[in-house]
Design an enzyme around this catalytic site. Structure first.
Site, PDB file in Angstrom:
ATOM      1  N   ASP A   1       9.902  14.678  10.849  1.00  0.00           N
ATOM      2  CA  ASP A   1       9.684  14.432   9.315  1.00  0.00           C
ATOM      3  C   ASP A   1       8.388  14.558   9.045  1.00  0.00           C
ATOM      4  O   ASP A   1       7.559  13.790   8.506  1.00  0.00           O
ATOM      5  CB  ASP A   1      10.226  13.038   9.056  1.00  0.00           C
ATOM      6  CG  ASP A   1      10.110  12.685   7.644  1.00  0.00           C
ATOM      7  OD1 ASP A   1      10.188  13.811   6.707  1.00  0.00           O
ATOM      8  OD2 ASP A   1       9.970  11.561   7.022  1.00  0.00           O
TER       9      ASP A   1
ATOM     10  N   VAL B   1       5.426  -0.431   2.879  1.00  0.00           N
ATOM     11  CA  VAL B   1       4.151  -0.541   3.984  1.00  0.00           C
ATOM     12  C   VAL B   1       3.139  -1.548   3.095  1.00  0.00           C
ATOM     13  O   VAL B   1       2.929  -1.374   2.259  1.00  0.00           O
ATOM     14  CB  VAL B   1       3.731   0.563   4.319  1.00  0.00           C
ATOM     15  CG1 VAL B   1       2.424   0.416   5.126  1.00  0.00           C
ATOM     16  CG2 VAL B   1       4.531   1.771   4.919  1.00  0.00           C
TER      17      VAL B   1
ATOM     18  N   GLY C   1       7.515   3.535   2.960  1.00  0.00           N
ATOM     19  CA  GLY C   1       7.853   4.653   4.304  1.00  0.00           C
ATOM     20  C   GLY C   1       9.145   5.051   4.195  1.00  0.00           C
ATOM     21  O   GLY C   1       9.872   4.894   3.087  1.00  0.00           O
ATOM     22  N   ALA C   2       9.650   5.630   5.415  1.00  0.00           N
ATOM     23  CA  ALA C   2      11.052   6.009   5.292  1.00  0.00           C
ATOM     24  C   ALA C   2      12.159   5.113   5.203  1.00  0.00           C
ATOM     25  O   ALA C   2      13.215   5.168   4.836  1.00  0.00           O
ATOM     26  CB  ALA C   2      11.289   7.148   6.497  1.00  0.00           C
ATOM     27  N   PHE C   3      11.938   3.860   5.888  1.00  0.00           N
ATOM     28  CA  PHE C   3      12.741   2.849   6.173  1.00  0.00           C
ATOM     29  C   PHE C   3      12.369   1.669   5.123  1.00  0.00           C
ATOM     30  O   PHE C   3      12.978   0.438   5.249  1.00  0.00           O
ATOM     31  CB  PHE C   3      12.991   2.209   7.492  1.00  0.00           C
ATOM     32  CG  PHE C   3      13.636   3.448   8.387  1.00  0.00           C
ATOM     33  CD1 PHE C   3      15.008   3.737   8.125  1.00  0.00           C
ATOM     34  CD2 PHE C   3      12.582   4.244   8.863  1.00  0.00           C
ATOM     35  CE1 PHE C   3      15.530   4.820   9.116  1.00  0.00           C
ATOM     36  CE2 PHE C   3      13.135   5.315   9.857  1.00  0.00           C
ATOM     37  CZ  PHE C   3      14.603   5.809   9.913  1.00  0.00           C
ATOM     38  N   GLY C   4      11.419   1.538   4.482  1.00  0.00           N
ATOM     39  CA  GLY C   4      10.903   0.359   3.986  1.00  0.00           C
ATOM     40  C   GLY C   4       9.545   0.376   3.122  1.00  0.00           C
ATOM     41  O   GLY C   4       9.279   1.565   3.072  1.00  0.00           O
TER      42      GLY C   4
ATOM     43  N   ILE D   1       0.705  -0.955  -0.055  1.00  0.00           N
ATOM     44  CA  ILE D   1       0.088  -0.044  -0.065  1.00  0.00           C
ATOM     45  C   ILE D   1       0.832   1.166   0.002  1.00  0.00           C
ATOM     46  O   ILE D   1       0.320   2.279  -0.252  1.00  0.00           O
ATOM     47  CB  ILE D   1      -0.951   0.045   1.269  1.00  0.00           C
ATOM     48  CG1 ILE D   1      -0.232  -0.197   2.607  1.00  0.00           C
ATOM     49  CG2 ILE D   1      -1.928  -1.179   1.074  1.00  0.00           C
ATOM     50  CD1 ILE D   1      -1.026  -0.016   3.839  1.00  0.00           C
ATOM     51  N   GLY D   2       2.239   1.277   0.299  1.00  0.00           N
ATOM     52  CA  GLY D   2       2.914   2.411   0.162  1.00  0.00           C
ATOM     53  C   GLY D   2       4.213   2.004   0.526  1.00  0.00           C
ATOM     54  O   GLY D   2       4.837   0.943   1.094  1.00  0.00           O
TER      55      GLY D   2
END
Length: 651
Positions: A196, A82, A77-80, A74-75
Site C-alpha cells: 500500500d 490515528v 489510517g487504513a484500519f482506523g 491527527i489522521g
C-alpha cells in the site's frame, strides 16, 4: 491417595467411552462420570503434575504494556483513526492507530481473526529497525478497540505536503525516492511486502527524512500461501499494480509499481489516473489494459526511464529496489551526451601537455596572430571550435592521426581572451615556430595537422575570410610562414572584398544625396545637367545626382581600396545643414580628392559622352571659388562669430 483417585478416574473415563460407543444405556453412568471429572478439575489439590497431552500450552504473558494517554486526532489510517499520544513514563510522543472492534456477535469470529492478524503484524514489525521505517512499539487491547503504538513523525505525509506546496521539483523527488527505495529494500530483504505504498503512507520529518508507515496491509512473506502467491487485494486503486487488480498473484514487484505511481504523484501533485478516471473506472482500465499512468513530459530523460523500469506491465521485468538504487535518476549520474569523446587527455599515448602546450594559450596565440586591428571581427565568429590533436612519435616528418586518438571538441569562451590592447602589443612578440605550428591555413607540410569542423558556425564564419584564403583552405595549397587570418576589417583587402565595400559606399552616397538635394543651387543643377545630359531635371531625386567633382574616370579607379575609406568619407562629409563652417569644409573636401570613391554607372556614361567635361568642370570650380570668396567676405564683415545661412548667397 492421589494414585488411587487417578486410577479410578481413568477407569471411569474408559468405561464411559465404551458405553457411548456401544450405544447401550449408560446415560446415568456417563453423567455420574462427568460430575466426578468436573469436581476434580474444580478442586485445587493439584492432582495432576502435568497437563493432559491433548491440551494446548499456556500462553506466555506479554511484556508490561506502555502507560500512555491519547491526545488529539491527527489522521485516518487504513484500519482506523490515528491519534497523537504520550508515553507517561518517558514523555515520548506517540502515534496511536486505533482499530475498532465490532460488538456484533455475527462478525465476532471475523473481527477476532483480524485482530490476531494485526497483533502478529505488530509483533513482527517491532523487530525492524531502519532510518526510513516507522518504529512500532506494541499493541494494547481494550474492550472496543485495538491500539497500535508507533513512533510519531512530525511534518506530515507526502500527500499533505503536496496539498500545501504543490508538485515537488525533481531534486526533491530524487531525494525522497532514494529514501523510499532504501526503506523498501530493507522490507523486501526481510520478506515483507508493503502492498500500500502511496504518498499518504510516507511520512516526512522536519529534516527531510522520510519514513514508510501504515503497514496495515503488510504481511510476513515466508511462503506466498500457495504457488500462485498472495490472493488478497489490498491498497488504493490508483497505485495498484495490474496483477493486484486481476488477483493473479503478486510479489515484491507490486511494490515497485506503486513506487513509480508515487513518483508521478510527487511530480504532478495529484494521484495517478485521477484526472482520467474515477477509482472504479481506473480499476477497470488498469485491469483490462495493464497500462501505466501518463508520464509527465517535463521530467528529465533519466526520470522517464526510471518510471518505465518501475511501470513495466510484466512483473518479472520490473527492476528490484536494489537495482533501482543504481539507476542514474537516483544516483544523479547523468549519461554523457557524446560517449565517443569520453577519452581524457591522459588516456592517450602522448598527451598534449608533454609538448609544453596549453589549449587556451594556443587559441589565444591564434587570435593574437590575426592582422586585424581588433577583436571585433573575431568576436563575430561566435564560438571558436578547434580540434585537439594528439601528436605521435614517428620516423616520418610531422604528426599524424592514430586510431586511439579522440577528436575532442573545445569551445573557447571569448571572455577568456585578452583585451584589444594586449593583443596589439603581443602581435610582434609571438614566436615564429608557434605561429607556424598553429597556422590553420597551412597543410600537412607543417608540424601540425589542421582540421576544421564543418559546423554551421564555422561555415558562416568562413564567409568572412578572403577568397584566396578560402581557396587555400579548400584545395590544401600550402602557404608560407607569414600567412595569417585576415578578416573583412583588416588593412589588406582583395578584389572580392571590393564589391561589398562598393555597396556600402553607394548606400552612403545615397544618404548624402538626400542632404545635398535640399541645398540645390543653380550651379549644382548646371553641373548635374552637364554630367547627365540625357536625364531630365525632374528625375533628380531618383538617381545619384551628386558625385564629387574630383572623382577620377573609370580607368583611374583603384583596384584595391583601403579599409579606412568609409571612416574618411564619413568624417570629411558631414551634413551641410549644421553650419556654414561645415559647408566650407565639405567644399574643401570636394576639391581635395584625398580619398577616392567609386563612380556609379550613370556618371561613367555621362563623363564618357561629354566632350567638354574638363572645360565645364574648370568653369564650375571657378564659379564655386568666387562664391566661396564672397562667403568669406560676408563672414569677415559679420564678425568672427557670425553665422550666415548659405541660402542667402545663392545666385
Amino acid at each position: 491417595m492421589q494414585d488411587i483417585l487417578g486410577s479410578v478416574r481413568r477407569s471411569l473415563v474408559f468405561r464411559s467411552s465404551l458405553a457411548g460407543d456401544d450405544g447401550t444405556s449408560g446415560g446415568g453412568l456417563s453423567g455420574f462420570v462427568g460430575k466426578i471429572n468436573s469436581s476434580i478439575r474444580s478442586s485445587r489439590i493439584g492432582l495432576f503434575s502435568k497437563p493432559p497431552p491433548g491440551l494446548p500450552a499456556p500462553r506466555k504473558e506479554e511484556a508490561p504494556s506502555i502507560r500512555w494517554r491519547k491526545g488529539e486526532l491527527i489522521g485516518c489510517g487504513a484500519f482506523g483513526r490515528v491519534y497523537m499520544g504520550m508515553n507517561l513514563d518517558s514523555g515520548e510522543l506517540l502515534a496511536i492507530k486505533q482499530v475498532l472492534i465490532a460488538p456484533s456477535s455475527a462478525s465476532k469470529e471475523k473481527t477476532q481473526g483480524h485482530i490476531r492478524e494485526l497483533e502478529e503484524e505488530v509483533q513482527l514489525l517491532k523487530n525492524l529497525s531502519h532510518p526510513n521505517i516507522v518504529r512500532y512499539l506494541g499493541t494494547v487491547r481494550e474492550s472496543d478497540s485495538l491500539n497500535i503504538l508507533m513512533e510519531f513523525v512530525p511534518g506530515g505525509s507526502i500527500s499533505s505536503l503536496l496539498e500545501k506546496f504543490g508538485s515537488f521539483p525533481e531534486p526533491v523527488i530524487i531525494m525522497y525516492t532514494k529514501q523510499l527505495l532504501l526503506g523498501l529494500e530493507y522490507l523486501h530483504n526481510n520478506g515483507i511486502m508493503h502492498r500500500d505504498i502511496k504518498g499518504a503512507n510516507i511520512l516526512v520529518d522536519n529534516k527531510g527524512c522520510i519514513r514508510l508507515a501504515d503497514f496495515g496491509a503488510s504481511k510476513k512473506v515466508v511462503e506466498l500461501a500457495t504457488v500462485n502467491g498472495a490472493k488478497s487485494m489490498k491498497g488504493t486503486p490508483y497505485w495498484m499494480a495490474p496483477e493486484v487488480i486481476l488477483q493473479t498473484g503478486h510479489s515484491f514487484s507490486a511494490d515497485i509499481w506503486s513506487v513509480g505511481c508515487t513518483v508521478i504523484e510527487m511530480a504532478t501533485g495529484k494521484p495517478p489516473w485521477s484526472e482520467q478516471y474515477q477509482q472504479f473506472a481506473a480499476v477497470l482500465h488498469i485491469g483490462r489494459t495493464k497500462a501505466h499512468p501518463p508520464i509527465p513530459e517535463d521530467l528529465s530523460p533519466e526520470a522517464k526511464d526510471f518510471l518505465m523500469k518501475c511501470l513495466h506491465k510484466e512483473p518479472s521485468l520490473r527492476l528490484s529496489a536494489t537495482e533501482l538504487l543504481q539507476h542514474p535518476f537516483v544516483t544523479g549520474k547523468r549519461q554523457e551526451p557524446y560517449p565517443a569523446y569520453r577519452n581524457s587527455l591522459t588516456e592517450c599515448g602522448n598527451p598534449i601537455t608533454t609538448q609544453g602546450m596549453n589549449v587556451r594559450s594556443s587559441i589565444n596565440s591564434l587570435i593574437r596572430r590575426s592582422t586585424c586591428s581588433g577583436l571585433k571581427d573575431v568576436c563575430e565568429l561566435g564560438s571558436l571550435r578547434s580540434s585537439i590533436i594528439y601528436p605521435q612519435k614517428s620516423n616520418n616528418s610531422g604528426f599524424g592521426w592514430r586510431d586511439g586518438d579522440s577528436d575532442d571538441l573545445c569551445q573557447t569562451d571569448m571572455d577568456d581572451l585578452c583585451n584589444i590592447e594586449s593583443v596589439r602589443n603581443n602581435v610582434l612578440s609571438q614566436s615564429t615556430d608557434l605561429n607556424k605550428s598553429f597556422n590553420p591555413m597551412c597543410d600537412s607540410t607543417d608540424n601540425w595537422s589542421c582540421k576544421f569542423d564543418e559546423s554551421p558556425k564555422v561555415m558562416k564564419s568562413k564567409s568572412n575570410l578572403l577568397s584566396y584564403q578560402a581557396s587555400q583552405l579548400q584545395t590544401g595549397v600550402p602557404c608560407d610562414e607569414e600567412t595569417s587570418l585576415t578578416f573583412a576589417g583588416g588593412s589588406s583587402v582583395a578584389e572580392d572584398d571590393y564589391k561589398g565595400t562598393e555597396l556600402k559606399i553607394k548606400s552612403f552616397l545615397d544618404e548624402k544625396a538626400q542632404d545635398l538635394k535640399r541645398l540645390q543651387t543653380p550651379l549644382l543643377e548646371e553641373f548635374h545637367n552637364a554630367m547627365n545630359p540625357g536625364i531630365p531635371q525632374g528625375a533628380l531625386g531618383d538617381t545619384n545626382i551628386y558625385n564629387l567633382p574630383n572623382l577620377p574616370s573609370i580607368s583611374k579607379t583603384p583596384k584595391r581600396l583601403p579599409s579606412r575609406r568609409l571612416s574618411a568619407i564619413s568624417d570629411a562629409m558631414p551634413s551641410p545643414l549644421k553650419s556654414s563652417k561645415r559647408t566650407l569644409n565639405t567644399s574643401r573636401v570636394m576639391q581635395s580628392g584625398t580619398e577616392p570613391t567609386q563612380v556609379n554607372e550613370s556618371t561613367k556614361k555621362g563623363v564618357n559622352n561629354s566632350r567638354c567635361f574638363s572645360e565645364i568642370r574648370r568653369k564650375w570650380e571657378e564659379e564655386l571659388y568666387e562664391e566661396l570668396e564672397r562667403h568669406r567676405e560676408n563672414l569677415r564683415h559679420a564678425g568672427a562669430g557670425g553665422k550666415t545661412p548659405l541660402s542667402g548667397h545663392k545666385g
